[in-house]
Design an enzyme around this catalytic site. Structure first.
Site, PDB file in Angstrom:
ATOM      1  N   LYS A 171      51.964   1.609-122.890  1.00 22.70           N
ATOM      2  CA  LYS A 171      52.680   2.878-123.022  1.00 22.70           C
ATOM      3  C   LYS A 171      51.734   4.063-122.946  1.00 22.70           C
ATOM      4  CE  LYS A 171      56.613   1.101-125.566  1.00 22.70           C
ATOM      5  NZ  LYS A 171      57.037   0.725-126.914  1.00 22.70           N
ATOM      6  N   LYS A 219      58.630  -8.546-117.968  1.00 24.81           N
ATOM      7  CA  LYS A 219      59.758  -8.994-118.787  1.00 24.81           C
ATOM      8  C   LYS A 219      61.005  -8.183-118.444  1.00 24.81           C
ATOM      9  CE  LYS A 219      59.263  -5.965-122.821  1.00 24.81           C
ATOM     10  NZ  LYS A 219      59.331  -5.807-124.260  1.00 24.81           N
ATOM     11  N   LYS A 252      65.141  -3.117-121.302  1.00 26.22           N
ATOM     12  CA  LYS A 252      66.217  -2.132-121.311  1.00 26.22           C
ATOM     13  C   LYS A 252      65.861  -0.912-120.482  1.00 26.22           C
ATOM     14  CE  LYS A 252      67.606  -3.040-126.074  1.00 26.22           C
ATOM     15  NZ  LYS A 252      67.224  -2.706-127.453  1.00 26.22           N
TER      16      LYS A 252
HETATM   17  P1  TYM Z   1      63.539  -4.714-129.009  1.00 28.53           P
HETATM   18  O1  TYM Z   1      64.660  -3.841-129.452  1.00 28.53           O
HETATM   19  O2  TYM Z   1      62.737  -4.258-127.836  1.00 28.53           O
HETATM   20  O3  TYM Z   1      64.075  -6.165-128.658  1.00 28.53           O
HETATM   21  C1  TYM Z   1      64.906  -6.915-129.547  1.00 28.53           C
HETATM   22  C2  TYM Z   1      64.572  -8.396-129.458  1.00 28.53           C
HETATM   23  O4  TYM Z   1      64.754  -8.881-128.130  1.00 28.53           O
HETATM   24  C3  TYM Z   1      63.581  -9.572-127.703  1.00 28.53           C
HETATM   25  N1  TYM Z   1      63.402  -9.381-126.250  1.00 28.53           N
HETATM   26  C4  TYM Z   1      63.163 -10.376-125.365  1.00 28.53           C
HETATM   27  N2  TYM Z   1      63.040 -11.707-125.531  1.00 28.53           N
HETATM   28  C5  TYM Z   1      62.828 -12.470-124.425  1.00 28.53           C
HETATM   29  N3  TYM Z   1      62.734 -11.949-123.179  1.00 28.53           N
HETATM   30  C6  TYM Z   1      62.859 -10.622-122.947  1.00 28.53           C
HETATM   31  N4  TYM Z   1      62.792 -10.130-121.707  1.00 28.53           N
HETATM   32  C7  TYM Z   1      63.075  -9.759-124.088  1.00 28.53           C
HETATM   33  N5  TYM Z   1      63.243  -8.418-124.249  1.00 28.53           N
HETATM   34  C8  TYM Z   1      63.431  -8.204-125.572  1.00 28.53           C
HETATM   35  C9  TYM Z   1      62.443  -8.920-128.492  1.00 28.53           C
HETATM   36  O5  TYM Z   1      61.325  -9.765-128.607  1.00 28.53           O
HETATM   37  C10 TYM Z   1      63.098  -8.673-129.828  1.00 28.53           C
HETATM   38  O6  TYM Z   1      63.036  -9.827-130.649  1.00 28.53           O
HETATM   39  N6  TYM Z   1      59.926  -3.583-132.303  1.00 28.53           N
HETATM   40  C11 TYM Z   1      61.079  -4.434-132.067  1.00 28.53           C
HETATM   41  C12 TYM Z   1      62.173  -4.280-133.096  1.00 28.53           C
HETATM   42  C13 TYM Z   1      61.737  -4.427-134.508  1.00 28.53           C
HETATM   43  C14 TYM Z   1      61.543  -5.653-135.210  1.00 28.53           C
HETATM   44  C15 TYM Z   1      61.192  -5.286-136.540  1.00 28.53           C
HETATM   45  C16 TYM Z   1      61.614  -6.985-134.849  1.00 28.53           C
HETATM   46  C17 TYM Z   1      61.533  -3.430-135.389  1.00 28.53           C
HETATM   47  N7  TYM Z   1      61.198  -3.934-136.612  1.00 28.53           N
HETATM   48  C18 TYM Z   1      60.921  -6.241-137.510  1.00 28.53           C
HETATM   49  C19 TYM Z   1      61.334  -7.963-135.826  1.00 28.53           C
HETATM   50  C20 TYM Z   1      60.981  -7.581-137.130  1.00 28.53           C
HETATM   51  C21 TYM Z   1      61.676  -4.083-130.720  1.00 28.53           C
HETATM   52  O7  TYM Z   1      61.430  -3.001-130.200  1.00 28.53           O
HETATM   53  O8  TYM Z   1      62.557  -5.017-130.244  1.00 28.53           O
END
Ligand code: TYM
Length: 336
Positions: free
Chosen positions: A112, A202, A205
């Site tokens: 980023k 990957k 969104k």
């Molecule tokens: P976020 O919102 O980007 O994604 C949510 C969850 O989806 C998973 N994910 C994927 N898994 C497999 N393949 C993909 N292409 C893919 N894209 C997204 C992510 O690994 C995630 O589990 N920082 C985190 C959110 C967060 C969080 C936490 C997670 C905030 N606090 C505490 C666990 C514990 C995030 O931005 O996820």
């Protein structure tokens, strides 16, 4: 006691990567553990510019989507991160325990920061610390995430251990649960759902290429079109080899994950089918998987009062759990 915690950002519509990488296992874990918390991490969304009206709406939309996927507020606590102020209090305390280079070395920051030419917002840098605070506010032990979050989870583990070392054993060291990895392990692991346009990236969104990401709310026509345009290679056979055939292997992994078949079964069942035809088969399987979720989302979205009530109740329950933990932390660090 075992406590499950995970979070998802509300911005952007739930996609296949989120679903297979995280949400599907969130649903299953509700029946395995007594204490399960899932947070819509709105504060994390503020690390990039957001339009207030759209953000407010997206919190409701994500709530509807999670409920439609099978998150059951009777079995788990579904809540909005910003409504539990304990997260940000703990986040500050942890921020004062982490060194700058530790955060600067995280992949996501590097990616980023590179995009933003070293002129990014502070929140982008410190966001993994807030993530640690999310997890540790409940003394969580098990964290279901996709592979892209593993490095952040290592930071959470380090922070828990660092805190324990300084103040005496207090936090359990939380473990990641990787669902995609377990689902598709044969013969080589596929750890995340890849972009349909670039199998080295990957699925995300925020991908500017609209064809890269399959959203849970896409129409059947859109889904078929996205799979039809999925990048594969010049071999027409369907095989699973993520190392040398990333595109097709991504399709096989998706196919296996949405049908519940093993990779071996999927490959076996596709003998004699060329990739062009196979793309249609995978698209159909995804459409079938998402159809009931999609119609449930439409229904839930019309009942904003219900969604609001779910979030309000969930946030109150979460706060009740986080408050005593943060009080203890404050005592330990000497501010209470
Ligand atoms: P976020 O919102 O980007 O994604 C949510 C969850 O989806 C998973 N994910 C994927 N898994 C497999 N393949 C993909 N292409 C893919 N894209 C997204 C992510 O690994 C995630 O589990 N920082 C985190 C959110 C967060 C969080 C936490 C997670 C905030 N606090 C505490 C666990 C514990 C995030 O931005 O996820």
């Amino acid at each position: 006691t075992k406590r499950v915690f995970s979070g998802i950002q509300p911005t952007g519509i739930l996609h296949l990567g989120n679903y297979l990488g995280a949400i599907e296992s969130w649903v299953k874990l509700q029946d395995k553990y007594n204490m399960v918390l899932y947070s819509i991490v709105d504060l994390h969304s503020l690390t990039v510019p957001q339009d207030p009206t759209a953000l407010r709406q997206s919190i409701f939309d994500m709530t509807a989507a999670l409920l439609a996927c099978g998150i059951n507020p009777e079995k788990s606590i579904l809540f909005q991160q910003s409504q539990v102020s304990e997260h940000t209090q703990l986040s500050w305390i942890l921020t004062c325990m982490v060194r700058l280079p530790r955060l600067q070395h995280l992949h996501q920051w590097k990616a980023k920061a590179a995009q933003q030419k070293h002129d990014g917002m502070m929140g982008l840098l410190t966001y993994p610390v807030l993530q640690a605070a999310d997890v540790l506010s409940y003394k969580s032990t098990h964290i279901p995430v996709g592979e892209d979050q593993v490095q952040h989870m290592e930071l959470v583990q380090d922070l828990a251990q660092g805190f324990n070392k300084k103040y005496g054993h207090f936090f359990p060291v939380p473990q990641s649960i990787l669902s995609m990895c377990v689902l598709v392990f044969y013969p080589a692991p596929m750890k995340k759902v890849k972009s349909l346009r670039d199998p080295s990236a990957k699925m995300s969104k925020s991908d500017p290429d609209k064809l890269a990401t399959v959203r849970i709310t896409d129409s059947p026509e859109e889904i078929v079109n996205k799979f039809r345009k999925a990048v594969t290679d010049f071999t027409s056979e369907v095989t699973y080899d993520p190392g040398s055939r990333g595109g097709v292997s991504n399709l096989v992994a998706i196919h296996a994950a949405v049908t519940g078949l093993s990779v071996e079964e999927v490959v076996h069942g596709s003998v004699g089918i060329d990739t062009a035809h196979y793309k249609q088969i995978v698209a159909d399987a995804v459409i079938e998987k998402f159809a009931p979720i999609k119609s449930e989302i439409e229904k839930l979205k019309m009942d904003k009062d219900y969604l609001e009530k779910i979030l309000r109740t969930g946030s109150a329950k979460a706060k009740e759990l986080a408050y005593p933990v943060i009080q203890e932390v404050k005592k330990l660090v000497g501010i209470l």
